[in-house]
Design a protein around this motif. Sequence first.
Motif, PDB file in Angstrom:
ATOM      1  N   LEU A 634      -4.537   5.509   8.515  1.00  0.00           N
ATOM      2  CA  LEU A 634      -3.159   4.518   8.778  1.00  0.00           C
ATOM      3  C   LEU A 634      -3.038   3.376   8.337  1.00  0.00           C
ATOM      4  N   LYS A 689      -3.861   2.865   0.456  1.00  0.00           N
ATOM      5  CA  LYS A 689      -2.600   2.872   0.774  1.00  0.00           C
ATOM      6  C   LYS A 689      -1.904   4.280   0.429  1.00  0.00           C
ATOM      7  N   SER A 692      -2.816   6.388   3.537  1.00  0.00           N
ATOM      8  CA  SER A 692      -1.904   5.930   4.439  1.00  0.00           C
ATOM      9  C   SER A 692      -0.589   6.525   4.387  1.00  0.00           C
TER      10      SER A 692
END
Length: 910
Positions: A634, A689, A692
């Motif tokens: 995350l 990313k 995430s």
Amino acid sequence: TDEIMQQEIRPLVAVDIIEQLHRQFAILSGGRGKDGAPIITFPEFAGFSDIPDEDFLNVVTYLTSIPSLEAASIGFIIIIDRRRDKWSAVKASLTRIAGAFPGNLQLVFVLRPSRFIQRTIADIGIKLYRDDFKMKVPIIMLNSVSDLHGYIDKSQLTRELGGTLEYGHSQWIHHRTAIENFAMTVKTTAQMLQTFGTDLAETELPNDVQCTEDLLSAHTDHHSKLKDELKLAVKQGATLLTCIREPVTRSANSKLSPDELENVATVERLLAQLDETEKAFDQFWTKHHLKLEQCLQLRHFEQDFREVKLVLDNLMEAQAGFADIGDSVTRVEHLLREQKQLEEKGQEPLEKAQSLALHGEQLIQNNHYAVDSIRPKCVELRRICDDFTNETKKKYDILGKSLELHKQLDKASQWCEAGIYLLASQAVDKCQSQEGAETALVEIEKFLATAKEHQLSNPKEFYNQFDMILTPEIKANAQRILQKLEDVQEMFDKRQVSLKKLAAKQTRPVQPVAPHPESSPKRASPKITRPAGVDKKTQSNLVVSLSTAGRGLAAQNGNRAVVPLRLADCTAEQKSCMGSSVNKIHHIINELIETERVYVEELQSIIEGYASEMDNPNLAHLIPSALQNKKEILFGNLPEIYEFHNRHVGAGIFLKEVENCIENPELLARCFLKRKEDLQIYEKYCQNKPRSEALWRQCGDSIFFQECQRKLDHKLSLDAYLLKPVQRITKYQLLLKEMLKCSKNSEGTAELEEALATVLDIIKSVNDSMHQIAITGYEGDVSELGKLLMQGSFNVWTDHKKGHNKVKDLARFKPMQRHLFLYTKMLLFCKKREENTDGHEKTASYSFKNSLKMSTVGITENVKGDNKKFEIWYNGREEVYIIQASSVELKNTWISEIRKVLTGQLEACR
């Protein structure tokens, strides 16, 4: 399968041995034995023994090749007619046939010499020399044709042998020659069609209207000629078929011999093949012709688009230059008329653009092959039309506001003049009495009541109303009129005070004295002087209000101090008001310092308020199962980014260096160059990313995140703050660009450019890595391929030299869409795929298709017919990849990078 092309051409045809066939020493009459065996007859021929061996072999070989394979496999029946000859001729014939007959023999019938002596000799000779003939089939000696009829039906024998079979040798030769000529015509026609089809498939589509029209015309003419050739061939076959069937047509009692029936079947088969060839060619031509017509439509569309786009661009440029909003009512009304003329002038181009966009959409609906080229142009046309319409509406709105403003200012000015005239017209002597004073007060109050009609009683509301059009000139004019209003209002206030005193009590006569502003009751003073009693503070506040008009209120953020106005948010007017470039540079550095502090505070709040709370046992029950043990997914390396910035900010090193740059701006670039390696942590963050974001989409609405957000008192959710690192690296780029604009040709410019290049390189690496991690299906390790130099999407055609040649189909026109990844050691070809993820934006992935080792490739920088194409070839052009870039600039960039790789390899070898 094309039977004509696969059929092996016989080495011997009738035209090659036409003279030998006309001698008629051997014939294939068309008769058949009882079991269907073909009959070859050797009629009486005086010079049989003088026939050269080659001629004999050619004729016999040709005759045995005519019947079908099924009939020939039964075996041939030979009839040798030597009734008028001697035993020596019989012996010679048997010997020659036994030694040279190429087919499978079933029976040999010999009509022996009719003379008694020769017949006796023949009987004795056949017994003595039978073994010498080396024939493994029976040789039956017959005394007469009647004996022959016992073995072969009369209907299968010619009249010379006592039968009823009609046979004309000249006609037989004519039919055979015609059939073979027709077969050659069919083969030649098929080859021409195939050659033309290959040429069509390999034709590159032109890039302009004229060349496309010429190509379409040339191909259509060639197609028409080939169709004429096909018609002639079909007509030739039909005529030949009629000739062969002519005996049956002429007489109902006539029947075709088995050989003639086979001739009919052969011609019908050739006609059927010709028909299949024509159908296949027509189908291919239909597709190709449609492709050319669509290409011509596309080139017309592109040409019309360029013409319309040029007119629209000029129209937009004229509209953009239409910036004046007028400084008077007359001027604004003139501008409105000009705007109306411009709008009317744009109607025809706008209608053409809308019509062209509609035409483009119709092409798309008709399944045009160039949808990807047409649709963006349609969107562009509609966008320009909408922009022009919206900008026109905006211009009308602005000019309408300007007209309203100037009318109000004119009314205010006229009101001031009327007020001054009113004050000047009130005779002093008449105002000395109570009645006169009251009358004057009523006139003043009645006049002051009209001020509300002009909406100028509140200057602040006035400026807010017309904020969008307040230029410095208009502001100055408005300020002048407002000052005039204030002066007149103050004059009225003073007059009211005096008149109220006079109206309240009359104590003694008052000497009439005319004050300075009222020198003449008949006309207004041409110049109004501000009374001495006007408050200077009020005037100062009015000036301040004017100078800040239109700026609006600063944004508030809790109890935190308001961040100063940023350069990136300033208007052109505000930038010009900042003064010299030195002030701008100071402003950039101040912004960098301030935003760096805020950035670190935000990172700290994310880590302490979210990441650390995931380890809080009191909140463990709020964390969804899908989020368990996935903190690193995350947040990625966000703690590492925070430690990097916090270490420098906390220790004061980074801030001190930046603060030193206020006096020495040229040192700013070194702050980034020193941390060139450290800033690579952003690449790692961006690579994580997508994972995430996927996890956030799955768990973002959980109570845990809502509770953390409530405690932090954040207005935005966590996903907005997780974008901060991406935004920060982009912010560095923008600030450095602004710095460069202010530092042109000054000391430190080179270092600033290097620093900007460093940040841009990081952004490029981040972007490239985001694409690289989306590669799927590659079995190797991409980290072993060297540095990723370039990546991008292209049109790709392939040309493989392996395999047998065949007719290329229409699909050769359509390129493959491939995403290329250029490494120092390898070039990867991938197919881009986009998938929707739970209703969110599309996620791209790259499916691996092929790879080329850079140590074995070569390049061809220019491809004829398209300056955006280049070639990459492999193993001496065994495999050639034709690559089309979206622009010449992009092509040149790729060629430059590939050339660097190949040059580097060459130098390494040396």
